[in-house]
Motif scaffolding. Structure first.
Motif, PDB file in Angstrom:
ATOM      1  N   GLU A   1       0.782  -1.233   0.000  1.00  0.00           N
ATOM      2  CA  GLU A   1       0.000   0.000   0.000  1.00  0.00           C
ATOM      3  C   GLU A   1       0.816   1.287   0.000  1.00  0.00           C
ATOM      4  O   GLU A   1       0.371   2.302  -0.536  1.00  0.00           O
ATOM      5  N   ARG A   2       2.000   1.257   0.608  1.00  0.00           N
ATOM      6  CA  ARG A   2       2.758   2.513   0.710  1.00  0.00           C
ATOM      7  C   ARG A   2       3.271   3.005  -0.643  1.00  0.00           C
ATOM      8  O   ARG A   2       3.597   4.177  -0.782  1.00  0.00           O
ATOM      9  N   ARG A   3       3.357   2.141  -1.623  1.00  0.00           N
ATOM     10  CA  ARG A   3       3.734   2.585  -2.971  1.00  0.00           C
ATOM     11  C   ARG A   3       2.687   3.531  -3.562  1.00  0.00           C
ATOM     12  O   ARG A   3       2.982   4.279  -4.493  1.00  0.00           O
ATOM     13  N   PHE A   4       1.475   3.485  -3.019  1.00  0.00           N
ATOM     14  CA  PHE A   4       0.389   4.313  -3.543  1.00  0.00           C
ATOM     15  C   PHE A   4       0.091   5.516  -2.652  1.00  0.00           C
ATOM     16  O   PHE A   4      -0.692   6.384  -3.024  1.00  0.00           O
TER      17      PHE A   4
ATOM     18  N   ASN B   1      -5.211   3.012  -9.521  1.00  0.00           N
ATOM     19  CA  ASN B   1      -4.153   2.543 -10.411  1.00  0.00           C
ATOM     20  C   ASN B   1      -4.620   1.333 -11.211  1.00  0.00           C
ATOM     21  O   ASN B   1      -4.301   1.197 -12.409  1.00  0.00           O
ATOM     22  N   ALA B   2      -5.400   0.472 -10.567  1.00  0.00           N
ATOM     23  CA  ALA B   2      -5.956  -0.689 -11.266  1.00  0.00           C
ATOM     24  C   ALA B   2      -6.887  -0.249 -12.388  1.00  0.00           C
ATOM     25  O   ALA B   2      -6.834  -0.778 -13.509  1.00  0.00           O
ATOM     26  N   VAL B   3      -7.744   0.729 -12.105  1.00  0.00           N
ATOM     27  CA  VAL B   3      -8.674   1.243 -13.114  1.00  0.00           C
ATOM     28  C   VAL B   3      -7.912   1.911 -14.249  1.00  0.00           C
ATOM     29  O   VAL B   3      -8.199   1.676 -15.443  1.00  0.00           O
TER      30      VAL B   3
ATOM     31  N   LYS C   1      -4.200   3.692 -19.399  1.00  0.00           N
ATOM     32  CA  LYS C   1      -3.639   5.014 -19.132  1.00  0.00           C
ATOM     33  C   LYS C   1      -2.382   4.979 -18.250  1.00  0.00           C
ATOM     34  O   LYS C   1      -1.674   5.979 -18.158  1.00  0.00           O
ATOM     35  N   ALA C   2      -2.117   3.858 -17.591  1.00  0.00           N
ATOM     36  CA  ALA C   2      -0.990   3.816 -16.658  1.00  0.00           C
ATOM     37  C   ALA C   2      -0.462   2.399 -16.500  1.00  0.00           C
ATOM     38  O   ALA C   2      -1.181   1.422 -16.745  1.00  0.00           O
ATOM     39  N   GLU C   3       0.814   2.293 -16.095  1.00  0.00           N
ATOM     40  CA  GLU C   3       1.390   1.013 -15.734  1.00  0.00           C
ATOM     41  C   GLU C   3       1.078   0.732 -14.267  1.00  0.00           C
ATOM     42  O   GLU C   3       0.808   1.654 -13.488  1.00  0.00           O
TER      43      GLU C   3
END
Length: 347
Positions: free
Chosen positions: A138-141, A314-316, A322-324
Motif C-alpha cells: 500500500e505505501r507505494r500508492f 491505479n488498477a482502473v 492510461k498507466a502502468e
C-alpha cells in the motif's frame, strides 16, 4: 460515459472487509470499501469459507453473489477484476485458481507468497495466462511516501536508510513456516518493499517490473530468541554504491506497533512512518557558532494518504490503458527475495 469494471473478492476478513469499519484508520482501509468507493468498479461477488462471515458481508453488500468456495465463484462468475485477500498460507492456491480463470487483472494482497518458489509458480502462471497482477504493498500508492521520494534529491547524497518495524509478533518461528504467521513476512514485507521503493526512486528505475531486488547478501546481526527459540529481534545491513548503509531492523518484543523509515542525506533528513512525516534541512546552527544543524522545515503534507484508494485507481487506470501498475508481481517478488535471505540466517 465510461463503462464499469466488474470485481469479485475472495476473502471477507480484516483486510478484505472489516478494517473498513475501523474509525481510527484512514478510510477506505479494506478491499471491499476501496472497490465500492471507486465509481468505475462494480463489486458483484464475494467468497469466504467462513459462512457466518460471508453472510455478514453479503448483508452489507446487497446484490452481490455469495460463494463458499473460490472454485465455485470462478466457475459461475467471471469478473474483470479478482481480488485475493486470504491468509498467507492460502495465497498460492487461490491466486493460481484465479489466474486460471483469466480475469483482466488480479489484485493480490501482500505478501505475494510464502516463499520465492511459490511466487515463481504465480509468475509463470500469470505470464502463461496473460493475467497482470497488482500487489497491495500500500505505501507505494500513499501520497506521503510519494512526496518523500520526491524530496530525496533535496537532502543531498544519501548516506543511510534505516527502516524499523516494532511489534509484539514473533519475527520468525520455524514452526509457523507453513502459515507465515510471523512478522518477518507479515509486516516485514511492507518494510522491505518501501525501502526498495526509495532505492528505485534513487536509481530512477523506470520499469519497476523488471530486474532483481536491489538488496542482497545481508550482514545479519542482533538476533535474539525467546525461551522457545522463536526469533524476537534481527538486524540486516547492506552497503550499496548509491547508499553506503541500509539497515532493516525488526523487533517482536515491543508493547506497541511502530513502522518508520529514516533517510539521512548530506544536506538533510526524511523521517516517515505510521502517523508522522518530517523533513529536516541543514541550516546555520542556533546552538553552535560556525556550525550547521538540521532544522525541521515546513511543507504541505497531504491531508489524506489515499493509500488504498490510489491502489484501486491505479488498477482502473491500468485497465483503461492510461498507466502502468505501480506495484507489480515482480516488485513483490523482489521484497520476498530480500526477506528470504534474512530468514536463511535465522534458520
Amino acid at each position: 460515459m465510461q463503462n464499469k469494471y466488474t470485481a469479485s473478492l475472495v476473502g471477507c476478513g480484516r483486510i478484505g472487509w472489516t478494517l473498513g469499519y475501523d474509525k481510527l484508520r484512514e478510510q477506505p482501509a479494506s478491499h471491499t470499501m476501496a472497490l465500492n468507493a471507486n465509481k468505475r468498479i462494480q463489486l458483484i461477488a464475494g467468497c469466504d469459507t467462513d459462512e457466518e462471515a460471508l453472510q455478514k458481508w453479503g448483508k452489507a453488500n446487497k446484490g452481490c453473489k455469495l460463494f463458499l468456495s473460490a472454485q465455485k465463484l470462478f466457475s459461475e462468475c467471471k469478473t474483470d477484476i479478482v481480488t485475493v485477500a486470504v491468509n498467507e498460507d492460502a495465497h498460492i492456491k487461490i491466486a493460481l485458481e484465479a489466474i486460471k480463470n483469466k480475469p483482466r487483472l488480479l489484485i493480490l494482497e501482500k505478501p505475494v507468497a510464502l516463499n520465492t518458489e511459490e511466487a515463481l509458480q504465480l509468475k509463470n502462471a500469470a505470464e502463461e495466462n496473460k493475467v497482470p497482477v497488482i500487489v497491495n504493498h500500500e505505501r507505494r500508492f500513499a501520497l506521503d511516501y510519494k512526496l518523500a521520494a520526491e524530496y530525496l534529491t533535496q537532502i543531498g547524497e544519501i548516506q543511510s536508510i534505516n527502516a524499523s518495524l516494532y511489534s509484539g509478533m514473533k519475527v520468525y518461528d520455524k514452526s509457523e513456516e507453513a502459515t507465515g504467521a510471523y512478522s518477518l513476512i507479515h509486516d516485514g514485507t511492507h518494510l522491505v518493499d518501501i525501502v526498495l521503493f526509495f532505492l528505485e526512486a534513487l536509481q530512477k528505475k523506470e520499469k519497476l517490473n523488471e530486474g532483481k531486488a536491489i538488496l542482497s547478501s545481508p550482514s545479519v546481526s542482533g538476533i535474539w530468541r525467546d525461551e522457545k527459540g522463536a526469533v524476537r529481534n534481527v538486524n540486516a545491513s547492506y552497503s550499496l554504491p548509491s547508499v553506503p548503509c541500509v539497515t532493516i531492523s525488526i523487533s517482536g518484543r515491543s508493547k506497541y506497533f511502530g513502522f518508520e523509515v529514516d533517510i539521512r542525506g548530506t544536506k538533510g533528513r526524511i523521517l516517515i512512518g505510521n502517523g508522522f512525516f518530517n523533513i529536516y534541512m541543514s541550516k546555520e546552527s542556533k546552538l553552535y557558532t560556525g556550525f550547521k544543524s538540521l532544522e525541521e522545515i515546513k511543507f504541505k503534507r497531504p491531508k489524506k494518504t489515499l493509500y488504498f484508494a490510489n491502489m484501486i485507481q491505479n488498477a482502473v487506470d491500468f485497465l483503461d490503458g492510461k498507466a502502468e501498475l505501480r506495484s507489480t508481481l515482480q516488485t513483490g517478488m523482489n521484497a520476498l527475495a530480500v526477506l528470504e535471505e534474512i530468514k536463511m540466517a535465522l534458520m
